[in-house]
Design an enzyme around this catalytic site. Structure first.
Site, mmCIF file in Angstrom:
data_model
loop_
_atom_site.group_PDB
_atom_site.id
_atom_site.type_symbol
_atom_site.label_atom_id
_atom_site.label_comp_id
_atom_site.label_asym_id
_atom_site.label_seq_id
_atom_site.Cartn_x
_atom_site.Cartn_y
_atom_site.Cartn_z
ATOM 1 N N ASP A 101 -8.689 -6.984 3.275
ATOM 2 C CA ASP A 101 -7.964 -7.622 2.188
ATOM 3 C C ASP A 101 -6.704 -8.241 2.959
ATOM 4 O O ASP A 101 -6.260 -8.872 3.917
ATOM 5 C CB ASP A 101 -7.480 -6.660 1.231
ATOM 6 N N GLU B 68 -0.536 -6.680 -9.263
ATOM 7 C CA GLU B 68 -0.642 -5.714 -8.096
ATOM 8 C C GLU B 68 0.661 -4.955 -8.484
ATOM 9 O O GLU B 68 0.641 -4.200 -9.067
ATOM 10 C CB GLU B 68 -0.771 -6.154 -6.809
#
Length: 837
Positions: A336, A536
């Site tokens: 990521d 997020e």
């Protein structure tokens, strides 16, 4: 907007509804935190075995032989380049040509030319440019094609004009795997129109704490839905294994993410730590991965989070033991967004540990140059074994061969490429509209007020009624889904526009008034409201109470109902929320989640046909439990003493009894109010104070309401005005993202000398950015917004993990300035510039 409690700044979980760190997949990595020795001793245990899985994409000996031949020809430099993935915002095709990396990505805020609203043709042209850079070279040389990855998580929503599907939380409510497969097919086709061949989707998180800012990316709190959807979405994106459609024309590489435990972190903290034991990790959080691998998924993304103190990006037990040795996954494991930098002993530019643990490709958006050089040195020194490097490169090449990339032509010459009429086509939008209809969950229908007569006089109110960005949520054109307007959605329809179309066709009238004012008394009012868009960690929350500091929509519904007007509430949210007061104030209440581009799908279900017959009944059923109290989290089916307001699986139809008793509106004493902003609506976060030097005067002033702003006056001697905290505030995670200090200001008297804005972390620990030009250029008496990237303040020397003053305004000479809405947020600003705003 949220108000920060100092004790919550330590994690800043849910700092506001707008923040912008990740151009890539997850939020930009926080500062590295080494796990404690105790935590490391509880790392995932190989004693708990994951299931053996047989992929429907079998290993092909001829492909392996081809890879052997390529590996034998590749130089060490070529091999290391294959395992690095830069972001298009930090590398040009010309730079790429020098290295020929294995892949590139376009993060949530990355786009051609840095223009997030760039037309689709520019995406395709850039795909050609990177492809050409990867395939240029001597005729007898080894040419390895590039793969381009992107987060098309609810349609190809990064691109203007694309079809935007409901976010996964809504899709979970449909209970329709066939629809999920079709959504994957449409998404893949629209991606290939723009020349992009790798999707960082689907998200297979099983969300166990709805305070998490990525809750809406999960299909459900329960593994049964995630398990049922995993293979369906992957088949839609990649095609069915064993058929010509598999990774054929109009298909893309899929990525199951984020392995593993991202939905189970303590307090729902994004990038946090999952305390789950090995069985829970496998059976709940890992439930989607066996069916994903069986369906032939070609990539799996490692999670930012930790499992019992060990970062997944550095866990050999999980990346190699569970994924490869036990489940038999033979695709690539991609990292990521700089996630490797969070592993103990690593930085964003150096992390042999991740590769040794089983990561095959670094996602290195802006760290690629130094990371490549350091990784090359680590292989040469033996810190990374050459056999391990070859294994990683083999997996990357295997996927490229399976996807037919070595035989492909330029992206613009492939089937579907450049057929921009397919973006948001009528057929694709029809699929999205069906998904909207099936995702809506009816929670209340007092006196069977629904369905409505389409020939009625309908008032449509609320700030979500005519706002496509708000109804779509994060990961929509921009990372946070903010800073875009309806004009950026040419192939979309707002909820109000869908209602107006339906009502007009039946001879009725629909009037839009965000504030709910009317001249002719309406027959019914539809109030569309909900959360601001976020993505997020920006969406992390302390409680599940909806908008604790702003009850304007509640007041609006109460006023309309007091006028005797039936009220239908359409609630837009990325998670279940405590909305007892709003439920009490509405005659009907619809959980619409984040429906995407097809607002007409909402009207399809709210209204009957003109003759009174049912048009489309409600079919949606909750895939998440709905809280009875604002502090009732975690809340999941199967919990001991499970007592939700609406249980998992709940959802009314028109004919079901829809009345609700009066619900308790009591908030637990001492519960956190809001998290996120510093000074808003005239209130400072608890514990924070305004402080002025001698010669600096502060007093309340009116903007939208009585004394909801501060007027600050500097005498000729100048000085500092600041907001200070008694306890250090940790903004380290936010400073590593593309977040900014943002506040609204009004110049009351222009500056006589220089002015700077910044933050402080102590007496000799301060940094600021000059703003004199901006203030002198602002018309006196007009409210404007000032944005200072946190990155600039960190570069200037502020220790972002111990901020003592989140706002410091320093003036040399006379100045009159009013401020309001001080926050840390995502904002449209050139993050590369740290000079005069």
């Amino acid at each position: 907007m949220p108000i920060l409690k100092p004790q919550y700044f330590a994690t800043l979980a849910g700092l506001l509804a707008t923040a912008c760190a990740n151009p890539g997949e997850s939020a930009v990595a926080p500062l590295s935190r080494a796990p404690s020795e105790a935590a490391q001793t509880h790392a995932p245990s190989p004693a708990v075995r994951w299931p053996a899985v047989t992929s429907r994409v079998p290993r092909d000996p001829s492909v392996e032989a081809r890879i052997d031949e390529m590996l034998a020809r590749m130089t060490l430099e070529q091999k290391v380049a294959q395992i690095v993935q830069p972001d298009i915002a930090s590398i040009t095709p010309e730079e790429y040509r020098r290295y020929r990396f294995g892949s590139i990505l376009a993060g949530g805020n990355s786009s051609p030319g840095g223009r997030e609203t760039a037309p689709a043709a520019e995406w395709l042209a850039l795909a050609d440019a990177f492809w050409d850079a990867s395939m240029d070279g001597p005729e007898d040389g080894l040419r390895i094609p590039v793969m381009w990855g992107i987060d098309a998580v609810h349609g190809h929503a990064n691109v203007v004009g694309a079809t935007i599907f409901p976010q996964n939380i809504g899709l979970g409510a449909t209970r329709n795997p066939d629809l999920i497969r079709r959504i994957g097919e449409v998404t893949a086709i629209e991606m290939t129109v723009t020349g992009i061949d790798w999707d960082f989707s689907p998200t297979l998180a099983v969300v166990r704490d709805d305070r998490w800012g990525r809750t809406y990316e999960g299909f459900s709190e329960d593994p049964e839905i995630v398990r049922a959807y995993a293979g369906a979405m992957i088949e839609g994106l990649q095609g069915r294994p064993g058929t010509p459609e598999f990774l054929g024309p109009g298909r893309v590489i899929a990525t199951a993410k984020h392995f593993v435990g991202d939905g189970g972190t303590t307090d729902g903290r994004d990038q946090g730590d999952s305390p789950a034991d090995a069985e829970t990790l496998r059976d709940i959080h890992g439930a989607g991965y066996p069916p994903a691998i069986e369906a032939g998924v070609q990539a799996i993304m490692a999670s930012f989070s930790s499992v019992r103190g060990e970062k997944v990006h550095g866990s050999r037990d999980l990346l190699t033991g569970a994924l490869r040795e036990q489940m038999g996954f033979d695709g690539l494991v991609v990292g990521d967004w700089n996630g490797h930098g969070q592993v103990e002993g690593c930085t964003n530019t150096s992390c042999a540990q991740s590769i040794n643990a089983g990561l095959d490709m670094f996602m290195a958006p802006d760290s690629w140059r130094e990371l490549y050089a350091n990784t090359l040195a680590q292989v040469r020194s033996g810190e990374i074994a050459r056999e391990r490097l070859d294994e990683a490169v083999r997996r990357i090449l295997r996927i490229k061969i399976r996807a037919g990339l070595f035989e492909e032509v330029r992206p613009s010459q492939r089937p579907f490429a450049g057929r921009f009429e397919l973006l948001g086509s009528r057929e694709h939008r029809a699929v999205a509209r069906q998904a909207v209809r099936e995702s809506l969950v009816l929670l209340k229908n007092q006196g069977h007020v629904l369905p409505l007569r389409p020939g009625a006089n309908v008032l449509v109110a609320g700030n979500g009624a005519d706002n496509i960005a708000r109804q779509s949520g994060g990961w929509t054109i921009t990372w946070q889904g903010t800073d875009v307007g309806n004009e950026h959605f040419p192939n979309a329809q707002s909820i109000f526009a869908g209602i107006r179309e339906t009502v007009a066709a039946a001879g009725g009238t629909a009037t839009l008034s965000a504030g709910g004012r009317y001249q002719a008394r309406p027959d019914v009012a539809i109030v569309v409201f909900g959360e601001d868009p976020y993505a997020e960690f920006v969406g992390d929350r302390q409680t599940l109470e909806f908008s604790p500091g702003d009850k304007s929509h509640l007041e609006l519904m109460r006023r309309l109902r007091a006028d005797g007007i039936p009220v239908v509430a359409v609630f837009l949210s990325g998670r279940p929320m405590w909305v007892n007061p709003e439920l009490n104030a509405a005659d009907a209440f619809v959980a619409a989640f984040l429906p995407g581009s097809e607002g007409g799908g909402v009207a399809d279900v709210l209204f009957a046909n003109a003759d009174g017959s049912v048009r489309h009944d409600f079919r949606g059923r909750l895939s998440f439990s709905w809280p009875r109290r604002p502090d009732q989290t975690p809340l999941n089916r199967g919990d001991a003493n499970y007592d939700p307001l609406f249980a998992y699986g709940h959802g009314l139809g028109y004919s079901d009894p829809g009345d609700l008793p009066q619900l308790s509106e009591e908030r637990p004493e001492g519960m956190a109010t809001e998290s996120g902003v510093i000074f808003v609506r005239g209130r400072l976060a608890p514990g924070l104070t305004f402080v002025g030097d001698p010669g600096v005067e502060m007093r309340g002033t009116d903007r939208h309401a009585q004394e909801d702003a501060r007027r600050i006056t500097w005498s000729g001697s100048g000085g500092k005005a600041s907001i200070r905290s008694p306890d250090p505030l940790d903004l380290s995670r936010e400073s590593l993202g593309q977040l900014s200090l943002v506040f609204d200001y009004r110049v009351d008297a222009p500056p006589a000398g220089t002015v700077a804005v910044g933050m402080a972390c102590g007496e000799d620990c301060e940094a600021s950015v000059p703003v004199t030009g901006a203030l002198r250029g602002a018309p006196t008496g007009e409210w404007r917004t000032l944005t200072i990237p946190l990155r600039c303040l960190a570069q200037g020397g502020v220790a972002m993990d111990r901020v003592a003053a989140p706002l410091v305004i320093t003036a040399q000479g006379r100045l009159g300035l009013s401020v309001s809405e001080v926050r840390v947020a995502s904002a449209a600003v050139d993050q590369a510039q740290c000079g005069q705003p």
